[in-house]
Structure formats: structure tokens, C-alpha cells
Design a protein around this motif. Structure first.
Motif, PDB file in Angstrom:
ATOM      1  N   ARG A 126       0.834  -1.202   0.000  1.00 26.46           N
ATOM      2  CA  ARG A 126       0.000   0.000   0.000  1.00 26.46           C
ATOM      3  C   ARG A 126       0.872   1.257   0.000  1.00 26.46           C
ATOM      4  N   GLU A 127       1.920   1.254   0.803  1.00 26.90           N
ATOM      5  CA  GLU A 127       2.817   2.404   0.805  1.00 26.90           C
ATOM      6  C   GLU A 127       3.485   2.548  -0.554  1.00 26.90           C
ATOM      7  N   TRP A 128       3.873   1.443  -1.142  1.00 25.96           N
ATOM      8  CA  TRP A 128       4.482   1.525  -2.458  1.00 25.96           C
ATOM      9  C   TRP A 128       3.496   2.069  -3.484  1.00 25.96           C
ATOM     10  N   ALA A 129       2.238   1.713  -3.343  1.00 23.60           N
ATOM     11  CA  ALA A 129       1.234   2.236  -4.272  1.00 23.60           C
ATOM     12  C   ALA A 129       1.106   3.752  -4.131  1.00 23.60           C
ATOM     13  N   LEU A 130       1.081   4.235  -2.884  1.00 25.87           N
ATOM     14  CA  LEU A 130       1.024   5.681  -2.656  1.00 25.87           C
ATOM     15  C   LEU A 130       2.232   6.374  -3.264  1.00 25.87           C
ATOM     16  N   ILE A 131       3.404   5.787  -3.057  1.00 30.16           N
ATOM     17  CA  ILE A 131       4.630   6.378  -3.575  1.00 30.16           C
ATOM     18  C   ILE A 131       4.629   6.381  -5.101  1.00 30.16           C
ATOM     19  N   THR A 132       4.238   5.258  -5.695  1.00 31.31           N
ATOM     20  CA  THR A 132       4.200   5.175  -7.154  1.00 31.31           C
ATOM     21  C   THR A 132       3.216   6.189  -7.735  1.00 31.31           C
ATOM     22  N   GLN A 133       2.068   6.318  -7.084  1.00 29.32           N
ATOM     23  CA  GLN A 133       1.074   7.288  -7.552  1.00 29.32           C
ATOM     24  C   GLN A 133       1.636   8.712  -7.495  1.00 29.32           C
ATOM     25  N   GLY A 134       2.329   9.038  -6.403  1.00 27.80           N
ATOM     26  CA  GLY A 134       2.892  10.386  -6.279  1.00 27.80           C
ATOM     27  C   GLY A 134       3.959  10.653  -7.311  1.00 27.80           C
ATOM     28  N   ILE A 135       4.861   9.688  -7.497  1.00 30.31           N
ATOM     29  CA  ILE A 135       5.949   9.883  -8.452  1.00 30.31           C
ATOM     30  C   ILE A 135       5.410   9.943  -9.881  1.00 30.31           C
ATOM     31  N   ALA A 136       4.469   9.047 -10.208  1.00 32.35           N
ATOM     32  CA  ALA A 136       3.911   9.046 -11.562  1.00 32.35           C
ATOM     33  C   ALA A 136       3.166  10.348 -11.850  1.00 32.35           C
ATOM     34  N   SER A 137       2.380  10.815 -10.887  1.00 27.99           N
ATOM     35  CA  SER A 137       1.640  12.065 -11.087  1.00 27.99           C
ATOM     36  C   SER A 137       2.600  13.231 -11.267  1.00 27.99           C
ATOM     37  N   SER A 138       3.605  13.288 -10.404  1.00 26.56           N
ATOM     38  CA  SER A 138       4.581  14.374 -10.523  1.00 26.56           C
ATOM     39  C   SER A 138       5.340  14.285 -11.840  1.00 26.56           C
ATOM     40  N   GLY A 139       5.665  13.058 -12.258  1.00 28.24           N
ATOM     41  CA  GLY A 139       6.361  12.895 -13.529  1.00 28.24           C
ATOM     42  C   GLY A 139       5.543  13.374 -14.704  1.00 28.24           C
ATOM     43  N   LEU A 140       4.239  13.050 -14.706  1.00 24.04           N
ATOM     44  CA  LEU A 140       3.369  13.500 -15.792  1.00 24.04           C
ATOM     45  C   LEU A 140       3.265  15.023 -15.818  1.00 24.04           C
ATOM     46  N   ILE A 141       3.086  15.612 -14.636  1.00 22.27           N
ATOM     47  CA  ILE A 141       2.949  17.070 -14.571  1.00 22.27           C
ATOM     48  C   ILE A 141       4.260  17.732 -14.971  1.00 22.27           C
ATOM     49  N   CYS A 142       5.388  17.184 -14.512  1.00 30.61           N
ATOM     50  CA  CYS A 142       6.686  17.739 -14.910  1.00 30.61           C
ATOM     51  C   CYS A 142       6.859  17.698 -16.426  1.00 30.61           C
ATOM     52  N   THR A 143       6.416  16.598 -17.025  1.00 30.90           N
ATOM     53  CA  THR A 143       6.534  16.480 -18.476  1.00 30.90           C
ATOM     54  C   THR A 143       5.705  17.547 -19.179  1.00 30.90           C
ATOM     55  N   VAL A 144       4.472  17.749 -18.702  1.00 32.04           N
ATOM     56  CA  VAL A 144       3.609  18.792 -19.284  1.00 32.04           C
ATOM     57  C   VAL A 144       4.262  20.164 -19.141  1.00 32.04           C
ATOM     58  N   LEU A 145       4.743  20.460 -17.954  1.00 28.22           N
ATOM     59  CA  LEU A 145       5.349  21.773 -17.721  1.00 28.22           C
ATOM     60  C   LEU A 145       6.643  21.928 -18.509  1.00 28.22           C
ATOM     61  N   TYR A 146       7.415  20.846 -18.609  1.00 25.28           N
ATOM     62  CA  TYR A 146       8.653  20.918 -19.387  1.00 25.28           C
ATOM     63  C   TYR A 146       8.351  21.246 -20.850  1.00 25.28           C
ATOM     64  N   MET A 147       7.344  20.579 -21.408  1.00 25.84           N
ATOM     65  CA  MET A 147       6.981  20.865 -22.803  1.00 25.84           C
ATOM     66  C   MET A 147       6.547  22.316 -22.966  1.00 25.84           C
ATOM     67  N   ARG A 148       5.797  22.799 -21.990  1.00 22.59           N
ATOM     68  CA  ARG A 148       5.338  24.192 -22.072  1.00 22.59           C
ATOM     69  C   ARG A 148       6.506  25.162 -21.932  1.00 22.59           C
ATOM     70  N   LEU A 149       7.393  24.910 -20.962  1.00 25.51           N
ATOM     71  CA  LEU A 149       8.531  25.804 -20.766  1.00 25.51           C
ATOM     72  C   LEU A 149       9.469  25.786 -21.964  1.00 25.51           C
ATOM     73  N   ARG A 150       9.634  24.608 -22.557  1.00 21.72           N
ATOM     74  CA  ARG A 150      10.503  24.532 -23.738  1.00 21.72           C
ATOM     75  C   ARG A 150       9.926  25.366 -24.879  1.00 21.72           C
ATOM     76  N   GLN A 151       8.599  25.283 -25.082  1.00 21.72           N
ATOM     77  CA  GLN A 151       7.973  26.093 -26.125  1.00 21.72           C
ATOM     78  C   GLN A 151       8.045  27.582 -25.777  1.00 21.72           C
ATOM     79  N   SER A 152       7.849  27.894 -24.488  1.00 18.86           N
ATOM     80  CA  SER A 152       7.943  29.301 -24.066  1.00 18.86           C
ATOM     81  C   SER A 152       9.342  29.838 -24.323  1.00 18.86           C
ATOM     82  N   ARG A 153      10.342  28.987 -24.074  1.00 20.15           N
ATOM     83  CA  ARG A 153      11.714  29.424 -24.304  1.00 20.15           C
ATOM     84  C   ARG A 153      11.961  29.644 -25.793  1.00 20.15           C
TER      85      ARG A 153
END
Length: 577
Positions: A357-384
Motif C-alpha cells: 500500500r505504501e508503495w502504491a502511494l509512492i508510485t502514484q505520487g511519483i507518476a503524477s509528478s512525472g506526468l505534470i513535470c513532463t507537461v510543464l517541461y513541454m510548455r517551458l521549452r515552447q515558451s523558451r
């Protein structure tokens, strides 16, 4: 390039963590033979009453969601193959109170009890471990234990009976996963803070805020705050964890509003309804309704996630990343929220092992953060890229403006300057002379005007051609300029005629300057284009400003008359009007 490598590495690690979570099985041998569950709605049963009650067989996980009831677990544990020591590993670490009952070996009528939970001091735990648990002894083939569980958070209790070596191995594996979680989440947080300080993108700043809150929530949910809570106030870790759990949904929706706003969807104001939930949750916890606050948080997390999906599909403006990419990300995030919210409410069991269960919580947090980071990275790269393109466009515009200014300045210079000699042309000379005349008239200071003409210039042109004449005019103009004072105004007002305004010069000084000019020209040998040379003389007419002079034309007329008298008098002389 560094950002690109960051995202690639982050995604690779996410895949590795997800694979580790899926592939790692419960290799440890669970020594629990049977389990039974008893619900105590009033929470008043004693151990004697509970032991005499009828227990309902249950699975590995006690999934009851948010409940005010106290739950009893009856566990029959067999003796391990070697020794008699057993570790009862209990999860998750955020359970408020777990009390163990076992019969006294010396007097079976008596019960020995111990207690653990995130509201009890970490130093009093049986095992110096983040995970909850008890060290028990099973000297016979089987032994029965009772657990009394009470928690304001969602009740997803799982219990395993492991040999000590297996429990230690499982603990080390859990520590590794927690450390990976903390490292990756901090990595994403530092990345967001760094890019926010550079780009000042609101969505990036709010993601950094959400990431900070989620790290605190993850540390609380996995029990990592417990060792830092004061011994006299162990419930501090529980309070921080509960507040972070409520704030995580709030900050996620703040971030989502800032991101989705860029895509111009309708009904953005609906976010304010979700935002109202956070102060309500804080007030509920302040008045002791922690369970209600947490259940409201799960509902907000679920509804808010699908609300974001609806807004992503209603987006009317294309951005980077594309609307389709944004929709895919929010669908994944909404599915995560759905799975965990349903599990929180006890509608289904997420995992069947406490470590998982703890691993599931951790995986969910890391996966969510990874997806959001990817979205923001794509946006920042285009902004740059847009910023770089804008900088190039601005530089080109500035360059064009500078060229236009230079051309304009050059045109203004050409409009005021004689093309051959570089002196003031007649128009500009008249403008400057009239200005000085007005100042001299107003102040009463002296002013003189000098007219000069190259002697026998027609002969020069006839003898050496126009190129020779031009050379003579250029060199004569340079010599006259050198003989004048810095403040005097010199201009070419005709073919071979020059005029000078002698500022502040009375008759005596003006005659001295005029004679210096005449002598300078007379002593000059003019070099001609064909290699030959010639001597040139000047005739000069001089006049001084008087009270009878009403305009510049009057001065020019008198100076011109004096010049003609100089011509008639044999040339190469100065005649004063």
C-alpha cells in the motif's frame, strides 16, 4: 538539453519504479493461518467481550473506508520453521491506534496488551522501524492474537506475520522505495523552483507549492514524520499528515486552474467551489471532526480531478502541450484519484499487503509528478523557443530601427551640409546666422559677418577642369575653417562664395580674423588631382552688426557690397563695409 535529459531520466525511473512495484511479489512467508474481523460500532467492547464474540472471516486487508467504528482482528499465527520469534507487520503507518492483546503465558485468564500508532511516541514502539508492528513470541504450533484498530483516517489495515529476518528485509526494501520517493519528489520540486525563478510561469510556481505539500503528505502517509515528532506530542506527525492530505487536493486544483486557464475553457469559476472545501476542512479538524475533513478531502480530490478532465475537453485554445496531450494527462491523473478515493471510502481493496500500500502511494505520487513535470517541461521549452524567437524579432526590429535612424540622421546631415566641402549649406547657414543675430541683438553683444570669394575661380575651372575646381574649393574650405575660431559659423553660400558669422567679434577682432584667413589662403599651395599645384587668393568683405541692421539680409547685402569693392580694388584684400 539538460532539461530534455531530466525528463527522459525521470520517465525512465518512473517506469522502473512501476515495474518494481508490479514485479515484486510477497516472497516473504506469511505465518498467519486465519483471520477474523469484528466490528465494534460503539467502541466499548473489552478484550474479554471481544474474544467471546463471533468473528467474521476476512481477507488480508481490512478495508472499511472512513468509519467511526472500532475494528477487532483475530489472528491465528503459526510458529516459524526456526525459532519462535514473529513480527506482526501492520500497515499503513498512518493508523491512529493499534492495540495488541495476547494471553499471558503464566495465567491464560490474563491479557497482555501493547499499543502503537501514529498518535503514540515513536520511541515506545516494539521495533525501531517506520512501519507499525509488534514483536511477539509463538512458542507453540499456533497462537492467537487480537488487534484493536481505531483510526480517523481511512481504514485500510493490513497485517502480515513474518520471521524477523524477513521483516527486516521487507523494512529495508520499503526504506529504499521511500528514499527513492523522497529523492525524486525533491528533484521535481527543485526543478520546478529553479524554472519558476527563471521563467516566472505561474503554473510552475503553483506546481512547486503542490509538490512541497505532497512531499509532506507522502512523508506522513509512509510514517516518516513520526521519528521527528516530540516525545510529549507524538500526535503532531498525525496532524501534519492530515493537514497535508487536505492541502494536497487544494494545491493540485490551484495548479490545475493556472494551467487550464491558458487553454481558455469555460466555467473556470467552478474551481472556487472546490477551493471553499479547504478552509472547511481546516475548521472541521480544529473542532475535532478529522474524519469528516479527510473524507471531504477524498471527495474533493475525486470530483476535482474529473472536473479538470471536463475542462480539458472543453478547452477552446490550442497551447503547448496540445489539448489532446493535456486531456490524456488529466485522464490518467483522474484515474489515479478514482482508484485511491474509492479505496479510501472502502469501496474496494487497493492492495492486499501492508508494504504494497505504501508503495502504491509512492508510485502514484511519483507518476503524477512525472506526468505534470513532463507537461510543464513541454510548455517551458515552447515558451523558451517563443522567447528566443521574440528576442530575434526584437533584435531585427531594433536593427532596422537603428538603420532607419542612421538614414534619417544622414539625410538630415545631407540636408544641412554642402556635399563638396562638408560645410553648412546656404539654408543651414542662414538658419544658424539668424539665430546668432537674434541673440546678439537681444544681448547687445558684437557680431560680424564675413563674405569670401575665390579669386579667378573661372580660370581655375577652365585651366584644370571641374575636378581641379572642386579640389580647390575643398582645400580652401578646410583652410578657412582652420583659421576661424571654434564658435564661428562657416558656410558655402554659392559656387565659390563662402560666408562666416564671427560671434562676439567687434570690428578690430573681425579684421584680424579676416586678415588671418586671407594670409592663410595666400600662403597655401593647393594640390590638384593631376599632380600639379596652384596658388589661390581670396577677396573678403566684412561688416559688423549695427543698430540700423534690421535683418540678416541687411548684413549680407553690406558684406556683399564690401566684397565687390575688394574685387574692384585688385583682389586678395579685405574691405570693411
Amino acid at each position: 538539453m539538460a532539461n530534455h535529459r531530466f525528463v527522459k531520466h525521470l520517465i525512465g525511473i518512473l517506469i522502473a519504479i512501476a515495474g518494481f512495484f508490479v514485479a515484486t511479489t510477497a516472497t516473504a512467508e506469511n505465518l498467519i493461518v486465519s483471520r477474523g474481523m469484528l466490528e465494534d460500532k460503539a467502541g466499548t467492547l473489552t478484550i474479554a467481550q471481544a474474544a467471546a464474540s463471533q468473528f467474521t472471516p476476512t481477507g488480508p486487508t481490512l478495508a472499511q473506508g472512513y468509519s467511526d467504528s472500532v475494528y477487532w482482528l483475530r489472528l491465528r499465527v503459526r510458529r516459524p520453521s526456526t525459532g519462535s520469534k514473529v513480527v506482526l507487520s501492520i500497515g499503513p503507518a498512518q493508523l491512529d491506534e493499534v492495540r495488541l492483546y495476547e494471553r499471558d503465558a503464566g495465567d491464560p485468564r490474563e491479557w497482555i496488551t501493547r499499543v502503537t500508532g501514529d498518535r503514540y511516541a515513536y520511541d515506545d514502539r516494539d521495533r525501531g522501524d517506520i512501519a507499525l508492528g509488534f514483536a511477539v513470541d509463538v512458542p507453540t504450533a499456533e497462537r492467537t492474537f487480537y488487534l484493536r484498530i481505531k483510526s480517523a483516517s481511512t481504514l485500510q489495515a493490513t497485517v502480515e506475520a513474518l520471521e524477523p529476518q524477513q521483516a527486516n528485509r521487507q523494512s529495508r526494501r520499503a526504506d529504499l522505495v521511500r528514499n527513492i520517493f523522497i529523492g525524486l519528489m525533491l528533484w521535481a520540486l527543485i526543478w520546478a523552483i529553479d524554472h519558476y525563478l527563471v521563467e516566472r510561469e505561474p503554473a510552475v510556481g503553483l506546481f512547486a507549492l503542490h509538490q512541497s505539500v505532497y512531499i509532506l503528505y507522502g512523508l506522513g502517509a509512509t510514517g516518516n514524520l513520526a521519528p521527528f515528532a516530540p516525545y510529549d506530542c507524538p500526535q503532531l506527525a498525525d496532524w501534519l499528515s492530515n493537514i497535508a492530505a487536505c492541502a494536497a487536493s487544494f494545491t493540485f486544483l490551484l495548479f490545475s486552474r493556472a494551467l487550464l486557464k491558458l487553454y481558455a475553457p469555460p466555467l473556470l469559476r467552478g474551481f472556487y467551489l472546490f477551493f471553499l472545501a479547504f478552509p472547511i476542512q481546516l475548521a472541521a479538524m480544529a473542532f475535532g471532526y478529522t474524519q469528516s475533513a479527510l473524507s471531504l478531502g477524498s471527495a474533493v480530490s475525486l470530483a476535482g480531478a474529473w472536473y479538470c478532465v471536463a475542462l480539458a475537453f472543453a478547452a477552446r485554445q490550442e497551447q503547448v502541450p496540445s489539448r489532446n496531450a493535456l486531456r490524456a494527462v488529466y485522464i490518467v491523473l483522474a484515474l489515479f484519484a478514482t482508484v485511491f478515493s474509492f479505496s479510501d471510502f472502502g469501496w474496494f481493496t487497493l492492495v492486499d499487503l501492508c508494504a504494497r500500500r505504501e508503495w502504491a502511494l509512492i508510485t502514484q505520487g511519483i507518476a503524477s509528478s512525472g506526468l505534470i513535470c513532463t507537461v510543464l517541461y513541454m510548455r517551458l521549452r515552447q515558451s523558451r523557443k517563443d522567447a528566443q524567437q521574440s528576442a530575434v524579432t526584437l533584435a531585427l526590429s531594433q536593427q532596422a530601427l537603428e538603420i532607419e535612424r542612421a538614414h534619417k540622421k544622414q539625410a538630415q546631415v545631407h540636408a544641412r551640409t554642402d556635399y563638396l566641402t562638408g560645410l553648412c549649406n546656404r539654408r543651414h547657414f542662414v538658419e544658424l546666422a539668424e539665430r546668432e543675430l537674434a541673440q546678439a541683438t537681444a544681448s547687445g553683444k558684437p557680431l560680424s559677418l564675413l563674405m569670401m570669394d575665390v579669386d579667378h575661380f573661372k580660370t581655375v575651372n577652365d585651366t584644370w577642369g571641374h575636378q581641379g575646381g572642386d579640389a580647390v574649393l575643398r582645400q580652401v574650405a578646410a583652410r578657412i575653417r582652420g583659421a576661424l575660431r571654434e564658435q564661428d559659423i562657416l558656410g558655402r553660400i554659392g559656387g565659390e562664395e563662402f560666408a562666416a558669422v564671427l560671434i562676439g567679434a567687434d570690428k578690430g577682432l573681425a579684421l584680424e580674423i579676416a586678415q588671418r584667413i586671407r594670409a592663410t589662403i595666400a600662403d597655401t599651395v593647393v594640390a590638384l588631382p593631376n599632380g600639379q599645384s596652384a596658388r589661390i587668393t581670396l577677396s573678403l568683405g566684412l561688416t559688423q552688426l549695427s543698430e540700423h541692421d534690421a535683418s540678416l539680409d541687411d548684413l549680407l547685402h553690406k558684406a556683399d557690397a564690401a566684397l565687390y569693392r575688394a574685387k574692384d580694388s585688385g583682389r586678395d584684400i579685405v574691405v570693411a563695409a
